[in-house]
Design an enzyme around this catalytic site. Structure first.
Site, short mmCIF file in Angstrom:
data_model
loop_
_atom_site.label_atom_id
_atom_site.label_comp_id
_atom_site.label_asym_id
_atom_site.label_seq_id
_atom_site.Cartn_x
_atom_site.Cartn_y
_atom_site.Cartn_z
NE ARG A 1 162.08 25.59 -8.95
CZ ARG A 1 162.46 24.41 -9.48
NH1 ARG A 1 163.25 24.38 -10.53
NH2 ARG A 1 162.06 23.28 -8.95
CE1 TYR B 1 162.08 19.69 -12.33
CE2 TYR B 1 161.16 21.91 -12.14
CZ TYR B 1 162.23 21.02 -12.00
OH TYR B 1 163.41 21.48 -11.51
CG ASP C 1 162.54 24.85 -14.15
OD1 ASP C 1 162.35 24.80 -15.37
OD2 ASP C 1 163.52 24.30 -13.58
CG HIS D 1 162.20 20.61 -15.72
ND1 HIS D 1 162.48 19.29 -15.87
CD2 HIS D 1 163.24 21.14 -15.04
CE1 HIS D 1 163.64 19.02 -15.30
NE2 HIS D 1 164.13 20.14 -14.78
CD GLU E 1 165.10 27.04 -14.64
OE1 GLU E 1 164.75 27.58 -13.57
OE2 GLU E 1 165.77 26.01 -14.67
CD GLU F 1 168.04 23.08 -15.27
OE1 GLU F 1 167.79 24.00 -14.49
OE2 GLU F 1 167.50 21.96 -15.19
NE ARG G 1 168.17 27.83 -14.68
CZ ARG G 1 168.53 27.58 -13.42
NH1 ARG G 1 169.04 28.54 -12.68
NH2 ARG G 1 168.39 26.39 -12.91
CD GLU H 1 168.20 26.01 -9.08
OE1 GLU H 1 168.95 25.88 -10.07
OE2 GLU H 1 167.19 25.30 -8.90
CD1 TRP I 1 160.26 14.52 -15.22
CD2 TRP I 1 162.37 15.27 -15.03
NE1 TRP I 1 160.45 14.92 -13.93
CE2 TRP I 1 161.72 15.39 -13.78
CE3 TRP I 1 163.69 15.70 -15.15
CZ2 TRP I 1 162.37 15.90 -12.65
CZ3 TRP I 1 164.33 16.20 -14.05
CH2 TRP I 1 163.67 16.30 -12.79
O1 LIG Z 1 167.08 23.45 -10.50
C1 LIG Z 1 166.51 23.44 -11.57
O2 LIG Z 1 166.13 24.46 -12.16
C2 LIG Z 1 166.23 22.16 -12.21
O3 LIG Z 1 165.60 22.15 -13.25
C3 LIG Z 1 166.76 20.96 -11.52
C4 LIG Z 1 166.98 19.79 -12.44
O4 LIG Z 1 165.77 19.10 -12.61
C5 LIG Z 1 168.01 18.86 -11.87
O5 LIG Z 1 169.12 19.61 -11.51
C6 LIG Z 1 168.37 17.80 -12.89
O6 LIG Z 1 169.51 17.09 -12.49
MG LIG Z 2 165.61 24.10 -14.14
#
Ligand SMILES: O=C(O)C(=O)C[C@H](O)[C@H](O)CO
Ligand SMILES: [Mg+2]
Length: 402
Positions: free
Chosen positions: A147, A159, A210, A212, A236, A262, A283, A339, A402
């Protein structure tokens, strides 16, 4: 066999982890991860005040029945706190079942479907050059999938950019750190980053990214399109997922594969995205989506639509979750990738485990159960420290994702 005690252990070897330990009248115990980053103590209370009394005296072999009891019996279904608590119980029960059988959990699930679990590591840096060097470092370590996240000129706290090399830990203070977000700067920068990474490291390595949850659907579509030529394994969380139909717009415009999930905690969160084939990878993870029992529900649905798994595995998911995820990954027929954000040495000492990395793959090992333990004496030396994830605002002060 009967459950005689269930205890919650909170420890902070570099970051906070919540672990549930279930003990039985036959001297066999099991552990489960219950960590919910930044909201840890809510799950501690849910377990101690509400679930532990329900577990005492029950037969730990009745995993499915206990799962249904905790899920349906609460009346208040789903949600991250409830489901993290249920996940911890589920993991601990699978651990116990494996230990009683003298088999690793993947054997109880149906046996290995592959020789190893393909994982992706995290390369990040404050700028393009350092990020490219970091990608090279991961390639040297044997990773086949990486990643890539980088600092963006003019954007404070983008991020995914770590504080040191080879590790990344976003939950950094008792109150959230404020970062800035600038969509235009990011959309200009991201294609340049991936162009340079491909130029330097070629096309044999798998690259992931990612977003985010930072973009609107039309911006996410634009990014996916501009990254197509760099052949990402996935993009992602390109836009927030409260409205799964938002992904239709992204899908219409790009063939960059999409990964989401996630923050999901049940099969119901995943259903619309999967049934409409709006994503390629799901995820959801063992600790937040109902344990191995919850993930089996999700992966079975996903398999019908050729959606593959790509379990979350950041450092806020403890080695207990990683061990459970690897047992699941080795078995699950529609596996995609896992991951693997490496834990620090301190964390690994508190949670000794049998999983190991070689040539880009992890293997859970063949210890009975999940193959992970908690050193309670060592854990007690690292008391809980309140820590929260950062937040992001736009240049004019507007609160962002975030
Ligand atoms: O690992 C990732 O893909 C993330 O986005 C990590 C996250 O920010 C994190 O696990 C939040 O608790
Ligand atoms: Mg993530």
């Amino acid at each position: 066999m009967k459950i005689t005690s269930a205890r919650v252990i909170v420890t902070s070897p570099g970051r906070n982890f919540v672990t549930l330990k279930i003990e039985t009248d036959q001297g066999i115990s099991g552990i489960g991860d219950a960590t919910l980053n930044g909201r840890e103590m809510a799950v501690v209370s849910y377990l101690e005040d509400h679930l532990v009394p329900l577990l005492l005296g029950r037969d730990p072999h009745r995993i499915e029945d206990i799962w249904q009891l905790l899920y349906r019996g609460a009346y208040w279904r789903r949600g991250p706190v409830t489901m993290s608590a249920i996940s911890a119980v589920d993991m601990a029960l699978w651990d116990i079942k494996g230990k009683v059988a003298g088999l690793p959990v993947y054997q109880l699930l149906g046996g290995a479907s592959r020789d190893g679990v393909l994982v992706y590591g995290h390369a990040n840096g404050p700028d393009i050059d350092e990020t490219i060097d970091e990608v090279g470092r991961y390639i040297e370590l044997g990773y086949r999938a990486i990643r890539v996240q980088s600092g963006i000129p003019g954007v404070k706290g983008a991020y995914g950019v770590g504080r040191g090399q080879m590790y990344y830990e976003p939950a950094d203070s008792a109150l959230p750190t404020e970062t800035r977000w600038d969509t235009a700067a990011y959309l200009n920068f991201a294609p340049k980053l991936f162009e340079k990474v491909r130029e330097t490291h070629g096309f044999d390595i798998e690259l992931l990214h990612d977003v985010h949850h930072r973009l609107t659907p039309i911006e996410a579509a634009k990014l996916g399109k501009s990254l197509e030529q760099f052949r990402l394994f996935w993009m992602e969380d390109c836009t927030p997922v409260e409205n799964p139909q938002a992904f239709r717009l992204v899908r219409k415009h790009t063939v960059t594969p999409l990964a989401v999930g996630e923050i999901f905690n049940s099969v119901h969160d995943c259903r619309e995205l999967i049934e409409n084939q709006l994503i390629d990878y799901i995820r959801a993870t063992v600790v937040h989506a109902g344990g191995i029992t919850g993930l089996k529900q999700i992966s079975s649905l996903a398999a019908l639509y050729q959606v593959r798994t790509g379990c979350h595995g950041a450092t806020d998911l403890s080695p207990v979750c990683m061990a459970a995820a690897l047992n699941f990954d080795l078995w699950v027929p529609n596996f995609g990738i896992q991951e693997y954000m490496r834990h620090t040495e301190e964390t690994n000492e508190v949670f000794p485990h049998s999983y190991s990395f070689a040539d880009g793959y992890l293997h859970p090992g063949d210890s009975p159960g999940l193959g992970v333990e908690i050193d309670e004496d060592l854990a007690a030396k690292y008391p809980y420290e309140p820590r929260q994830l950062p937040v992001a605002r736009l240049a004019d002060g507007t609160m962002w994702n975030w």
